[in-house]
Design an enzyme around this catalytic site. Structure first.
Site: not given
Ligand code: SDX
Length: 429
Positions: A306, A363
Site C-alpha cells: 500500500h 483487497d
Molecule cells: C487500494 O491509495 C489507497 O488508499 C488505495 C486503497 C483505497 O482504499 O482507495 O487503499 C485501495 O488500491 C489498495 C491497493 C490494491 N492494490 C494491490 O493490492 C496491487 C498490489 N500492490 C502493488 O501494486 C502496490 O503495493 C501498490 C500499487 C498498492 C502501491 O504501490 P507503490 O506505493 O507505488 O509502491 P511501489 O510499487 O513503488 O513498491 C515499492 C516496492 C517495489 O520494490 P522496489 O522497486 O522498491 O524493489 O515494493 C514492491 C515493489 O516492487 N512491491 C511489491 C508489491 N507491492 C509493492 N512486491 C510484490 N508484491 C506486491 N504486491
C-alpha cells in the site's frame, strides 16, 4: 508561523511557511515556490505531495489508523450501518434516529431507474465488464436526471447526491441481472439498503429468496470499510474532474474508471484470480512468494502492499473477521481462504516483504467474502465502488465548497527535444 528555509546553490535562501494539521503533521506550503524561486517540485505519483486540505478522513499509515470524520473504522463497523456512515461522510456528522430514517426513506424514493435507462442497459454490449457498464450508466444519469443549476443550486446538488447514492446500487444489481440474462428486479420499500441490493441481485420468481441476515450484516461492514480513504487515486480523479466544474455524475464516473485499475480497486478481482491460479497449480504458496520477489517477473502479490499503510491495513483485519463469519454461517470452508492465510503467513515472515513493509491491504480478503455471497468475480470492484461512493461524493462536495478551490493543473519536467524546424515531407527519412 513555522518556516522552512531552502538554499539554492548554497547561496540564495527562501522561506516557505510550514502548515501544521489537526494531527500535528507538518507540510511545507509551496504555493508561492515558483513565483519566489522560478522552480517547481518533482514528485511522480504524488507520494510526498498534499493536494488539498480535507476534514473527511484521517489515515496514519505507520500506526494503521483509519478514521472517518474522527471516528475509528473499528467503531463505525461495530456500531453503525452503511447508511449512517454514508450520511456521516457526506454531511460531516452521524445522523440521529430521525435523520437516519428520513435519509433511508429518501434513498428508497430515489432508487428506481428511468425506463429508458433500462433499455440503454439492454443495448449495452453483452459480456461487457461490469465496471464499464457502471461508469457508462452513472455518467448517463446526467442525461436522464438533469441537474438544473438555474434553480436552487444547493438543493439541486443535494438531490443529485441522493439520486446517485440510491441509483448506483440499483445500477450495480441490474448489471448482474444483465450478465445473467434475467429480468431486472426493482428495489422494494420492504428492504434496507443492503438487503435491497441482495434482493435485486438474487431473487427469482421460481425459487423463494430472502436476503440472508449474516450476508446483510457482512455487506454493511464491507461497504463501510470501502467508504473512504482520503486522497487515493480514484478520489483524486473525482476531485480533479470536480475542480474543472464537472458535475457529480461525471466526476464519479471518472472515479469508477480510475478504481477499475488492478493496482487500485481492481485488485480485489485480481486477488481471487491469483488465489484460484495458485489453487489450480497445486497450491504452491512458496512459488508465488518467490515469483512476487523476482524483479524480472512482473508477478505481484495482489492484495499486498500500500502507498500509505506500512503496517497491516486495519480494514484487512476486519475483512478477515467478516470472512470467517460469512463462511461459518454458510457452514463451508473455502480452499482459497486457506491459501490466502498461508500466503499471508509466508509473506509476513519473509524478509523481502518485511523490509518493504508489504502487508495485506483491504483487497486481500474481501474477494473471498463476495465469492461466498455468490457475487461474480468481475463484480467485486463494482462492490468496492458502491462502498466508495459516499467518500467520492464527500470529496467532490468539499472541493466544490472550498473557498481556495482552483482547477487542478500540475506542472511537469519537459525532457523532450529542444526547438526544431519542420522539414518538407519529401526530405523526411
Ligand atoms: C487500494 O491509495 C489507497 O488508499 C488505495 C486503497 C483505497 O482504499 O482507495 O487503499 C485501495 O488500491 C489498495 C491497493 C490494491 N492494490 C494491490 O493490492 C496491487 C498490489 N500492490 C502493488 O501494486 C502496490 O503495493 C501498490 C500499487 C498498492 C502501491 O504501490 P507503490 O506505493 O507505488 O509502491 P511501489 O510499487 O513503488 O513498491 C515499492 C516496492 C517495489 O520494490 P522496489 O522497486 O522498491 O524493489 O515494493 C514492491 C515493489 O516492487 N512491491 C511489491 C508489491 N507491492 C509493492 N512486491 C510484490 N508484491 C506486491 N504486491
Amino acid at each position: 508561523m513555522k518556516k522552512a528555509e531552502i538554499f539554492i546553490d548554497g547561496k540564495k535562501s527562501f522561506d516557505l511557511p510550514i502548515i501544521i494539521d489537526t494531527m500535528g503533521n507538518q507540510s511545507v506550503d509551496i504555493r508561492n515556490l515558483r513565483q519566489q524561486t522560478g522552480m517547481i517540485t518533482y514528485d511522480p505519483g504524488f507520494g510526498n505531495t498534499g493536494s488539498c486540505q480535507s476534514q473527511i478522513t484521517y489515515l496514519d499509515g505507520e500506526k494503521g489508523i483509519l478514521r472517518y470524520r474522527g471516528y475509528a473504522i473499528e467503531d463505525l463497523v461495530e456500531h453503525c450501518d452503511f447508511i449512517e456512515v454514508a450520511y456521516l461522510l457526506i454531511h460531516g456528522y452521524l445522523p440521529n434516529k430521525h435523520e437516519r430514517e428520513r435519509y433511508a426513506e429518501l434513498l428508497n424514493r430515489h432508487s428506481l431507474l428511468h425506463a429508458d435507462m433500462q433499455s440503454f442497459f439492454r443495448r449495452y454490449p453483452d459480456h461487457s465488464h461490469p465496471m464499464s457498464i457502471l461508469a457508462a450508466m452513472v455518467v448517463s444519469l446526467s442525461s436522464f436526471y438533469e441537474i438544473n443549476l438555474e434553480e436552487d443550486p444547493e438543493l439541486q446538488i443535494d438531490l443529485t447526491v441522493t439520486r446517485l447514492m440510491s441509483k448506483m446500487r440499483t445500477i450495480a444489481a441490474f448489471t448482474y441481472r444483465k450478465m445473467k440474462g434475467t429480468d431486472f428486479i426493482n428495489p422494494s420499500y420492504k428492504y434496507s439498503y443492503c438487503a435491497n441490493f441482495l434482493n435485486m441481485m438474487f431473487s427469482s420468481p421460481v425459487v423463494p429468496y430472502e436476503p440472508n441476515p449474516t450476508q446483510i450484516r457482512a455487506m454493511n461492514k464491507l461497504l463501510i470499510l470501502h467508504a473512504d480513504h482520503e486522497q487515493n487515486c480514484s478520489t483524486t480523479a473525482v476531485r480533479l474532474i470536480g475542480s474543472a466544474g464537472g458535475n457529480l455524475y461525471s466526476a464519479v464516473s471518472g472515479g469508477i474508471c480510475a478504481l477499475w485499475g488492478p493496482r487500485h480497486g481492481g485488485a480485489n478481482q485480481a486477488v481471487i484470480e491469483m488465489l484460484q491460479q495458485i489453487h489450480t497449480d497445486g497450491s504452491d504458496v512458496k512459488q508465488a512468494i518467490e515469483r512476487a520477489k523476482d524483479k524480472n517477473d512482473p508477478y505481484r502479490l495482489m492484495g499486498f502492499g500500500h502507498r500509505v499503510y506500512k503496517t497491516y491495513d486495519p480494514r484487512a483485519k476486519i475483512a478477515r473477521e467478516v470472512c470467517e463469519e460469512v463462511l461459518q454461517d454458510m457452514g463451508q470452508r473455502d480452499p482459497l481462504l486457506d491459501i490466502a492465510e498461508e500466503l499471508e503467513q509466508a509473506a509476513l515472515s519473509d524478509d523481502y516483504f518485511k523490509e518493504k513493509n508489504l502487508y495485506p491491504n483491504v483487497d486481500f480478503y474481501t474477494g473471498i467474502i463476495f465469492r461466498a455471497m455468490g457475487i461474480p468475480t468481475n463484480m467485486y470492484t463494482v462492490m468496492f465502488a458502491l462502498g466508495r461512493l459516499p467518500g467520492w461524493i464527500a470529496h467532490w462536495l468539499e472541493w466544490h465548497h472550498d473557498p481556495f478551490e482552483r482547477i487542478g493543473r500540475p506542472r511537469q519536467l519537459y525532457m523532450g527535444p529542444t526547438s526544431r524546424v519542420v522539414p518538407p515531407i519529401e526530405e523526411r527519412e
